[in-house]
Write a protein that holds these residues in place. Sequence first.
Motif, short mmCIF file in Angstrom:
data_model
loop_
_atom_site.label_atom_id
_atom_site.label_comp_id
_atom_site.label_asym_id
_atom_site.label_seq_id
_atom_site.Cartn_x
_atom_site.Cartn_y
_atom_site.Cartn_z
N LEU A 2 0.84 -1.20 0.00
CA LEU A 2 0.00 0.00 0.00
C LEU A 2 0.87 1.24 0.00
O LEU A 2 1.85 1.32 0.76
CB LEU A 2 -0.91 -0.01 1.24
N VAL A 3 0.53 2.21 -0.86
CA VAL A 3 1.25 3.48 -0.93
C VAL A 3 0.23 4.61 -0.94
O VAL A 3 -0.73 4.58 -1.72
CB VAL A 3 2.14 3.57 -2.19
N TRP A 4 0.42 5.60 -0.07
CA TRP A 4 -0.41 6.80 -0.06
C TRP A 4 0.28 7.89 -0.88
O TRP A 4 1.51 8.01 -0.87
CB TRP A 4 -0.63 7.29 1.36
N ALA A 5 -0.52 8.71 -1.58
CA ALA A 5 0.03 9.79 -2.39
C ALA A 5 -0.99 10.91 -2.47
O ALA A 5 -2.16 10.74 -2.11
CB ALA A 5 0.38 9.29 -3.79
N ASP A 6 -0.54 12.08 -2.95
CA ASP A 6 -1.48 13.20 -3.07
C ASP A 6 -2.19 13.16 -4.42
O ASP A 6 -1.90 12.33 -5.28
CB ASP A 6 -0.77 14.53 -2.83
N ALA A 7 -3.11 14.11 -4.59
CA ALA A 7 -3.96 14.10 -5.78
C ALA A 7 -3.19 14.43 -7.05
O ALA A 7 -3.69 14.20 -8.15
CB ALA A 7 -5.11 15.10 -5.61
N GLY A 8 -1.97 14.95 -6.93
CA GLY A 8 -1.18 15.24 -8.11
C GLY A 8 -0.79 14.01 -8.90
O GLY A 8 -0.47 14.09 -10.08
N TYR A 9 -0.85 12.85 -8.26
CA TYR A 9 -0.48 11.61 -8.94
C TYR A 9 -1.66 10.98 -9.68
O TYR A 9 -1.46 10.17 -10.58
CB TYR A 9 0.09 10.61 -7.94
N ALA A 10 -2.87 11.32 -9.31
CA ALA A 10 -4.06 10.80 -10.00
C ALA A 10 -5.25 11.66 -9.60
O ALA A 10 -5.89 11.39 -8.59
CB ALA A 10 -4.30 9.34 -9.64
N ALA A 45 -0.60 1.04 -11.16
CA ALA A 45 0.11 0.55 -9.99
C ALA A 45 -0.42 -0.81 -9.55
O ALA A 45 0.35 -1.71 -9.18
CB ALA A 45 0.00 1.55 -8.84
N ARG A 46 -1.74 -1.00 -9.64
CA ARG A 46 -2.32 -2.28 -9.22
C ARG A 46 -2.02 -3.38 -10.22
O ARG A 46 -1.64 -4.50 -9.84
CB ARG A 46 -3.83 -2.12 -9.05
N SER A 47 -2.17 -3.09 -11.51
CA SER A 47 -2.02 -4.14 -12.52
C SER A 47 -0.56 -4.48 -12.81
O SER A 47 -0.21 -5.65 -12.98
CB SER A 47 -2.72 -3.72 -13.81
N ALA A 48 0.29 -3.45 -12.87
CA ALA A 48 1.68 -3.68 -13.26
C ALA A 48 2.58 -4.04 -12.08
O ALA A 48 3.53 -4.83 -12.24
CB ALA A 48 2.24 -2.44 -13.96
N SER A 94 -9.07 13.62 -10.30
CA SER A 94 -10.38 13.03 -10.55
C SER A 94 -10.61 12.69 -12.02
O SER A 94 -11.46 11.87 -12.35
CB SER A 94 -11.47 14.01 -10.08
N ARG A 95 -9.86 13.30 -12.93
CA ARG A 95 -10.05 13.03 -14.36
C ARG A 95 -9.09 11.98 -14.89
O ARG A 95 -9.15 11.62 -16.06
CB ARG A 95 -9.86 14.34 -15.15
N ASP A 96 -8.18 11.50 -14.06
CA ASP A 96 -7.17 10.55 -14.55
C ASP A 96 -6.85 9.56 -13.45
O ASP A 96 -6.08 9.85 -12.54
CB ASP A 96 -5.90 11.32 -14.97
N ALA A 97 -7.43 8.38 -13.54
CA ALA A 97 -7.18 7.33 -12.55
C ALA A 97 -6.25 6.26 -13.09
O ALA A 97 -6.13 5.18 -12.51
CB ALA A 97 -8.50 6.71 -12.11
N THR A 98 -5.60 6.55 -14.23
CA THR A 98 -4.75 5.53 -14.85
C THR A 98 -3.57 5.15 -13.97
O THR A 98 -3.11 4.02 -14.01
CB THR A 98 -4.24 6.02 -16.21
N MET A 99 -3.05 6.08 -13.19
CA MET A 99 -1.90 5.80 -12.33
C MET A 99 -2.28 4.76 -11.27
O MET A 99 -1.51 3.85 -10.98
CB MET A 99 -1.44 7.09 -11.65
N VAL A 100 -3.47 4.91 -10.71
CA VAL A 100 -3.94 3.96 -9.69
C VAL A 100 -4.09 2.58 -10.31
O VAL A 100 -3.66 1.57 -9.73
CB VAL A 100 -5.27 4.44 -9.08
N GLY A 101 -4.69 2.51 -11.48
CA GLY A 101 -4.88 1.23 -12.15
C GLY A 101 -3.57 0.61 -12.58
O GLY A 101 -3.39 -0.61 -12.47
#
Length: 299
Positions: A184-192, A203-206, A194-201
């Motif tokens: 688990l990693v916490w990060a601020d909104a600059g990494y993902a 991180a989980r898939s790759a 509301s219009r771009d959730a690709t970073m979250v996805g």
Amino acid sequence: MRNVDLGGDARRAYPSSLTDAMWAVLEPLMPVRDRSRGGRPRRWDDRLILDSILFVLRGGCPWRMIPHDLAPADAAHRWFTAWRKDGTWDRIHDELRGRLRRRAGRDRHPTAGIMDSQTVKSSEGGQGIGYDPGKKTTGRKRHLVVDTMGLLLVVAVTSASVNDRPGGRMILARLAAAFTSVALVWADAGYANSRDATMVGWARSALGLVLQIVRRRDDVKGFEVLPRRWVVERTFGWLIRNRRLARDYERLTANAEAMIKLAMIRLMTRRLAGQAVRWSNATEREAARRLNAERLLNT
């Protein structure tokens, strides 16, 4: 120069110098000299070399301005670079972090981290210099992942022009390669946002990591201490108390990363030697309050 408590050592030293208690922690971790290879005996011992390097780190001066009663600048810089290349700084840093975690009653291998970046101005030039339009700063960007105690896990120094998301992907890839235990990693909104959730996805898939975004509340104006986020912000505060890190003076990004690890080595060594520093600014006081609250909940 003034007298510094060296645990019984009567010699005069600089405030940045290692005390006897700190040297007792570090000495067993220093590389063993292979005397069978022959050659001229070394003129300066490891402790003096470390004192010289730490003088540059804490004071922020150029290598050429190391005082004459310490090791010469060329010798100090040569060993700083050699210990970076052979992995000495990494090995010492990881061992001290493991000891501190065990002393705090935690597992040596962390399971969660906090990610953030910091843009700093650079000096005259060097590798990886760019412009950060958000901060309006020319220099470099430090990408960090720390554990829940604020201790450094991985670091990457890039050009300031590197956006948080590509920088975040790079640092998360380093984290996943170095720490298979982190989930688990916490990060601020600059990494993902509301219009771009690709970073979250991604991180989980790759990488198999859960990236949890900690967002500011819309109804709050000005500074707000955010859950989990304050831990990495405090680490940045620890780092820039070393004047060499208040700006980025290094010609190479690898040396910039090594200086950050060295700052954490000094911090952790002081704690293990029973000489922890007490800070007095608002962020440190808030961090101490939250830590005490967490301890009370766990008792």
